[in-house]
Structures are given as C-alpha cells and as structure tokens.
Design a protein around this motif. Structure first.
Motif, PDB file in Angstrom:
ATOM      1  N   GLY A  59       8.676  -4.621   1.239  1.00  0.00           N
ATOM      2  CA  GLY A  59       7.395  -5.299   1.353  1.00  0.00           C
ATOM      3  C   GLY A  59       6.270  -4.401   1.808  1.00  0.00           C
ATOM      4  O   GLY A  59       5.317  -4.864   2.436  1.00  0.00           O
ATOM      5  N   TYR A  60       6.363  -3.113   1.469  1.00  0.00           N
ATOM      6  CA  TYR A  60       5.344  -2.138   1.863  1.00  0.00           C
ATOM      7  C   TYR A  60       4.687  -1.520   0.636  1.00  0.00           C
ATOM      8  O   TYR A  60       5.301  -1.435  -0.439  1.00  0.00           O
ATOM      9  CB  TYR A  60       5.966  -1.023   2.715  1.00  0.00           C
ATOM     10  CG  TYR A  60       5.822  -1.241   4.207  1.00  0.00           C
ATOM     11  CD1 TYR A  60       5.076  -0.380   4.997  1.00  0.00           C
ATOM     12  CD2 TYR A  60       6.425  -2.331   4.814  1.00  0.00           C
ATOM     13  CE1 TYR A  60       4.941  -0.579   6.365  1.00  0.00           C
ATOM     14  CE2 TYR A  60       6.307  -2.549   6.177  1.00  0.00           C
ATOM     15  CZ  TYR A  60       5.556  -1.664   6.942  1.00  0.00           C
ATOM     16  OH  TYR A  60       5.419  -1.875   8.302  1.00  0.00           O
ATOM     17  N   ASP A 108       2.038  -7.802   3.016  1.00  0.00           N
ATOM     18  CA  ASP A 108       1.645  -9.083   3.584  1.00  0.00           C
ATOM     19  C   ASP A 108       0.986  -8.839   4.938  1.00  0.00           C
ATOM     20  O   ASP A 108       1.652  -8.377   5.872  1.00  0.00           O
ATOM     21  CB  ASP A 108       2.876  -9.976   3.744  1.00  0.00           C
ATOM     22  CG  ASP A 108       2.558 -11.341   4.342  1.00  0.00           C
ATOM     23  OD1 ASP A 108       1.368 -11.605   4.625  1.00  0.00           O
ATOM     24  OD2 ASP A 108       3.494 -12.131   4.541  1.00  0.00           O
ATOM     25  N   PRO A 109      -0.305  -9.144   5.094  1.00  0.00           N
ATOM     26  CA  PRO A 109      -0.981  -8.909   6.383  1.00  0.00           C
ATOM     27  C   PRO A 109      -0.304  -9.615   7.562  1.00  0.00           C
ATOM     28  O   PRO A 109      -0.413  -9.143   8.701  1.00  0.00           O
ATOM     29  CB  PRO A 109      -2.388  -9.475   6.141  1.00  0.00           C
ATOM     30  CG  PRO A 109      -2.581  -9.405   4.664  1.00  0.00           C
ATOM     31  CD  PRO A 109      -1.226  -9.665   4.073  1.00  0.00           C
ATOM     32  N   ALA A 110       0.406 -10.694   7.296  1.00  0.00           N
ATOM     33  CA  ALA A 110       1.068 -11.423   8.379  1.00  0.00           C
ATOM     34  C   ALA A 110       2.177 -10.600   9.030  1.00  0.00           C
ATOM     35  O   ALA A 110       2.565 -10.864  10.179  1.00  0.00           O
ATOM     36  CB  ALA A 110       1.643 -12.737   7.851  1.00  0.00           C
ATOM     37  N   ALA A 143       9.371  -3.485  12.241  1.00  0.00           N
ATOM     38  CA  ALA A 143       8.418  -3.971  13.246  1.00  0.00           C
ATOM     39  C   ALA A 143       7.028  -4.210  12.677  1.00  0.00           C
ATOM     40  O   ALA A 143       6.185  -4.795  13.360  1.00  0.00           O
ATOM     41  CB  ALA A 143       8.335  -2.985  14.420  1.00  0.00           C
ATOM     42  N   GLY A 144       6.754  -3.749  11.443  1.00  0.00           N
ATOM     43  CA  GLY A 144       5.472  -4.028  10.819  1.00  0.00           C
ATOM     44  C   GLY A 144       4.352  -3.077  11.160  1.00  0.00           C
ATOM     45  O   GLY A 144       3.179  -3.461  11.153  1.00  0.00           O
ATOM     46  N   TYR A 145       4.678  -1.822  11.434  1.00  0.00           N
ATOM     47  CA  TYR A 145       3.650  -0.815  11.654  1.00  0.00           C
ATOM     48  C   TYR A 145       2.925  -0.478  10.348  1.00  0.00           C
ATOM     49  O   TYR A 145       3.494  -0.618   9.263  1.00  0.00           O
ATOM     50  CB  TYR A 145       4.261   0.496  12.156  1.00  0.00           C
ATOM     51  CG  TYR A 145       4.822   0.504  13.552  1.00  0.00           C
ATOM     52  CD1 TYR A 145       4.105   1.067  14.609  1.00  0.00           C
ATOM     53  CD2 TYR A 145       6.088  -0.011  13.823  1.00  0.00           C
ATOM     54  CE1 TYR A 145       4.636   1.118  15.891  1.00  0.00           C
ATOM     55  CE2 TYR A 145       6.629   0.030  15.093  1.00  0.00           C
ATOM     56  CZ  TYR A 145       5.897   0.598  16.128  1.00  0.00           C
ATOM     57  OH  TYR A 145       6.426   0.632  17.396  1.00  0.00           O
ATOM     58  N   ALA A 146       1.707   0.025  10.471  1.00  0.00           N
ATOM     59  CA  ALA A 146       1.071   0.766   9.383  1.00  0.00           C
ATOM     60  C   ALA A 146       1.197   2.248   9.708  1.00  0.00           C
ATOM     61  O   ALA A 146       1.211   2.636  10.884  1.00  0.00           O
ATOM     62  CB  ALA A 146      -0.394   0.377   9.224  1.00  0.00           C
ATOM     63  N   LEU A 198      -6.644  -0.210   5.165  1.00  0.00           N
ATOM     64  CA  LEU A 198      -5.573  -1.151   5.500  1.00  0.00           C
ATOM     65  C   LEU A 198      -5.745  -2.495   4.803  1.00  0.00           C
ATOM     66  O   LEU A 198      -5.134  -3.485   5.205  1.00  0.00           O
ATOM     67  CB  LEU A 198      -5.501  -1.349   7.016  1.00  0.00           C
ATOM     68  CG  LEU A 198      -5.232  -0.110   7.860  1.00  0.00           C
ATOM     69  CD1 LEU A 198      -5.237  -0.458   9.344  1.00  0.00           C
ATOM     70  CD2 LEU A 198      -3.907   0.543   7.477  1.00  0.00           C
ATOM     71  N   ASN A 199      -6.581  -2.523   3.772  1.00  0.00           N
ATOM     72  CA  ASN A 199      -6.799  -3.753   3.006  1.00  0.00           C
ATOM     73  C   ASN A 199      -7.259  -4.896   3.903  1.00  0.00           C
ATOM     74  O   ASN A 199      -6.871  -6.049   3.710  1.00  0.00           O
ATOM     75  CB  ASN A 199      -5.528  -4.145   2.253  1.00  0.00           C
ATOM     76  CG  ASN A 199      -5.797  -5.158   1.149  1.00  0.00           C
ATOM     77  OD1 ASN A 199      -6.852  -5.139   0.515  1.00  0.00           O
ATOM     78  ND2 ASN A 199      -4.849  -6.056   0.919  1.00  0.00           N
ATOM     79  N   GLY A 200      -8.075  -4.559   4.887  1.00  0.00           N
ATOM     80  CA  GLY A 200      -8.652  -5.571   5.756  1.00  0.00           C
ATOM     81  C   GLY A 200      -7.870  -5.868   7.011  1.00  0.00           C
ATOM     82  O   GLY A 200      -8.365  -6.576   7.899  1.00  0.00           O
ATOM     83  N   MET A 201      -6.653  -5.350   7.133  1.00  0.00           N
ATOM     84  CA  MET A 201      -5.887  -5.558   8.358  1.00  0.00           C
ATOM     85  C   MET A 201      -6.534  -4.766   9.495  1.00  0.00           C
ATOM     86  O   MET A 201      -6.870  -3.587   9.327  1.00  0.00           O
ATOM     87  CB  MET A 201      -4.436  -5.127   8.167  1.00  0.00           C
ATOM     88  CG  MET A 201      -3.695  -5.950   7.126  1.00  0.00           C
ATOM     89  SD  MET A 201      -1.921  -5.586   6.997  1.00  0.00           S
ATOM     90  CE  MET A 201      -1.939  -3.867   6.527  1.00  0.00           C
TER      91      MET A 201
END
Length: 469
Positions: A59-60, A108-110, A143-146, A198-201
C-alpha cells in the motif's frame, strides 16, 4: 538570548501580543525562516532506486522529485573541538543546485503516522544506496511512516548520470560543501510543500537518518548546522566513525580525530553502532547518554550484513559478491526498528529510550571480550547472541571479484559460522530446550526495549520453525 529581550518589552503597550506572535511564528522551528525555500517538481516514473513494484502490495507509492535552489556553504568559525560544540559561519549563499529526492509514502492517507524519515543516501559505492530504508523498511511500512531518500552529494549525482544520462542530465551538484544546506532545504520542503511531496499528508515530525559515510556527515550537520537551522526533529546516526566531516573542502580548519555529539541540543540524537563499528572506531564509545543523546552498541553485528545486502541487491543490477564466509546474519535491523520507534516517542512525548550496555573490552588494550563461542560479551543483546547457533564475526573477505564494490561488500558484511551438529546438541539437547532458552532471551530483549512486539513475535515464530515446533 530571546527571553531577556522579551522581558525588556514588558513595560511597552501590547508587549504580550508581541510575545505571542514571536512564539507562534517561532515555536520549535524558530530558525526555519533562515533556510531557503527550494523548488520541487515531480519526475517521471522509473527512477534509479524505484522500489514501487515491491511496495505496491504494502500500500505504498514510490516517486522521485527534482529539488533545486540556491545553497549555502559553510566554514568553521573557530577550532572544531572534540566536545562537538562547533560553530559554523556562512561562506557563500548562492550556489545553484538541482538534485533528486525519492518519496515513499502510504497510498492511503489514513495509514500515515505523521512521521517522515529523511535519509542522507549513502554514496560509498559511487552510487546512491538507500541503506536505512533497506534496514528499516519493515517498521516503516507497518507503522505508516513516509520516507524521503535525498541525493545531496556529488558522487551520488554522478552515479545517477552514469546509469541514466538522459534522465539525470539536469542534475547539478558541483560539490559536497552544499550538502548540509540541501538537507535543511529538503527537510523544510517536506513540511512546507507536503501538498506536492506527500500528496497533501501533513507531517508532524521530520527526522534525519544516515549510515556509514552519511552518518559521519550527519555528525557534522548535528554539531554545526542543526543548531542554526533547527528544521529537523531528531536524528538517527547509524554506523558512524570517530569524528565528523569537514564543513567545506577548502576549510583550513580540520575536524578533530574524535568527536562526540554536542550535549546542548534540544532535539534528540540516537547513535546506533554495530560491533564492527566500535571495533574499527572505538572512540565512538566515548558517547555519554543524556536527556537528548542515546548510544547503543549491538553485540554480534557488522557494519553491513546479510539482511542489508538482500535489501540492496533487490534493486541492484550487480551479481551478489562472492565472499569467503556467509555474511553476518545477526538481525541488527530489529534493533534499528526499535530505535526508530524510540526516537519517535522521544521526540513526540518526551519518553527517552532505554540505556544500552556497552560491549565489554579489556582494560589494557581495549579489545572486545568474547565468550567461549567467540561472540562478544556485553552490549545490546538479541536472542541470537544469548542463545547462539553460530559465531557472529566481523571479519570476511572476497573469494571472487576484487573490484571495490565486491571487496567492500564482503569486508563490511562480517560473517556467520554455524555450529556443527555435535556442538548444537551439547548446547541444546532437545529442540524444546533450544526454544525455551530462545523465547526467554527474546522476552528479555522485548522487556528491555531492544525488540518491538511485532519483531519479538516474528523472532519467536522463526525459532519455533527452526526447532520444528
């Protein structure tokens, strides 16, 4: 300096408003305004370290961007001392540059946890390598890091041009003197231009990480540049040398042979060393743990290892190096995962990481002390070294190509020499006994904070499978 000035305004009308505006505009990153705003432009798909095919299932996304602007260069304002309290002065302000940064983020920004890791990409091979991505990817993804991989050294850009002349023809890094300011500009861009990158994140914290040669340059950045710019919330310095790098190639002031991280920082700095690192660079052990500095030495580990090599070869066109012994298989990356997690908690809620024991050394010659199996004593310990099935060494050599890249891969990857069946039987008479000891050691590492729960679970499951249970 700021508070006495603000107090002097107290008798003046509206002074509280002035104070409020200063605090609102300054905050944690009060120096950010002095960092120039870079221009950001998306690049086409298919960049040099494109891992998009590997990341889609997680999902990245993986996208490259051009970053350009005018960069500062620095020189030392005074003698650089071993206490790390270095002072830099601006030598020039208008060196044009254009380079690339790759961005890996949740689609997914969530899923975004608000944390961004900016890696100073390693260029020791002559090409950019995303070493800390290769080591930390499991934690980053779950963990959802960028993640941002920054090319800010000339040899890295030259390597890109060699591999793909047409794609990187516009790249321009005239020297490494501007590398420090490019890092600051990139960190600022992550915050101020997150709509593009970051596409708005929206990031909550931005961290910098770097391994080996990049770690050495990060030492200089932390000691000399970060106190000026303060655009980064914390640092992971992985596999550093005894000192830092010069502020500029032409600076007549050299760096001391041994340097610690300055002890007056407001943002946390995590220093993570392998056994090979501290064997080759023993002065790094002079680090003193403070409220903002943490230093770990991982027993049985090497500067690079099999896990790192697997991650690098996954995007390499080179055949794996042929080495005399199997590369080190100590799962150092699991400690690194824990270190990133601690760094985030440290920077966000103020909880410092646990202290880590130092690897034991002899009092006379300061040699690393070893047990009957040849494994190091002391240090941060994983279950693999407390319940060993091999000797985890820090020596190896090539049996094939002697080209620099192959020789370097073998020498820095250490070794694993498995115990024979008879020795394993003496140590662990039954599979159940091996598993019992392993789980107990894994539980200790988890309780000490050197393993994350997810890695503890994976380690125990792997041990069960190895034991046939």
């Amino acid at each position: 300096m700021l508070l006495p000035f603000l107090r002097s305004l107290a008798p003046l009308p509206g002074w509280r408003t002035v104070v409020a505006l200063v605090l609102l505009c300054g905050g944690l990153h009060g120096a950010r305004a002095q960092v120039a705003q870079a221009a950001i432009q998306p690049a086409p798909a298919g960049h040099f370290l494109d891992r998009g095919a590997q990341l889609t299932a997680s999902g990245y996304t993986d996208q490259e961007f051009w970053i350009s602007g005018l960069a500062k260069t620095y020189r030392a304002a005074s003698t650089l001392r071993s206490d790390g309290k270095w002072s830099a002065t601006v030598a020039s302000t208008s060196t044009p540059y254009q380079t690339v940064m790759l961005v890996r983020r949740p689609a997914d920004p969530a899923r975004f946890n608000g944390m961004v890791i900016v890696e100073w990409l390693n260029v020791s091979s002559g090409y950019i390598l995303d070493v800390d991505w290769a080591m930390g990817k499991e934690e980053f993804l779950r963990a959802g890091y960028a993640y941002v991989g920054l090319t800010n050294q000339r040899v890295g850009m030259n390597g890109l041009k060699e591999k793909n002349p047409s794609r990187y023809a516009a790249g321009n890094l005239p020297n490494d003197d501007i590398s420090y300011d490019i890092l600051s500009q990139a960190a600022k861009a992550v915050r101020d231009q997150s709509g593009v990158l970051l596409n708005g994140m929206v990031p909550k914290k931005v961290f910098a990480t770097g391994h080996s040669q990049s770690a050495i340059r990060l030492v200089t950045y932390v000691n000399a540049i970060h106190p000026r710019d303060r655009v980064i919330d914390g640092f992971m310095i992985h596999g550093r040398g005894n000192s830092g790098a010069k502020l500029s190639s032409g600076d007549y002031r050299g760096v001391p042979s041994s340097t610690v991280i300055r002890n007056d920082l407001q943002e946390p700095v995590f220093q993570l060393q392998s056994e090979m690192d501290v064997d080759a660079q023993p002065d790094t052990s002079k680090a003193v743990d403070t409220a903002k500095i943490r230093y770990w030495e991982v027993a049985g580990s090497s500067h690079s290892d099999q896990y790192m090599l697997d991650g690098i070869y996954a995007v390499s066109t080179r055949e794996p190096a042929s080495c005399e012994k199997p590369a080190n298989s100590m799962p150092f990356y699991r400690v690194q995962n824990a270190a990133y997690s601690h760094l985030v908690r440290w920077a966000t809620i103020g909880t410092p990481p646990p202290l880590g024991a130092r690897i034991q050394r002899s009092s006379l010659l300061r040699r690393i002390q070893r047990d009957a199996h040849g494994n190091a004593l002391g240090g941060v310990r994983l279950p693999e070294i407390d319940v060993p099935v091999a000797t985890y060494g820090i020596d190896n050599s090539t049996t094939g190509s002697t080209e620099f890249l192959d020789l370097f891969a073998c020498i820095t990857s250490g070794s694993t020499e498995p115990f024979d069946a008879a020795k394993r039987a003496r140590l662990y008479p039954t599979p159940e006994e091996y598993l019992r000891q392993y789980v107990a050691a894994a539980d200790r590492a988890l309780a000490a904070g050197f393993l994350l729960p997810a890695d503890h679970a994976r380690a125990v499951e792997a041990a069960r499978q190895a034991a046939g249970r």
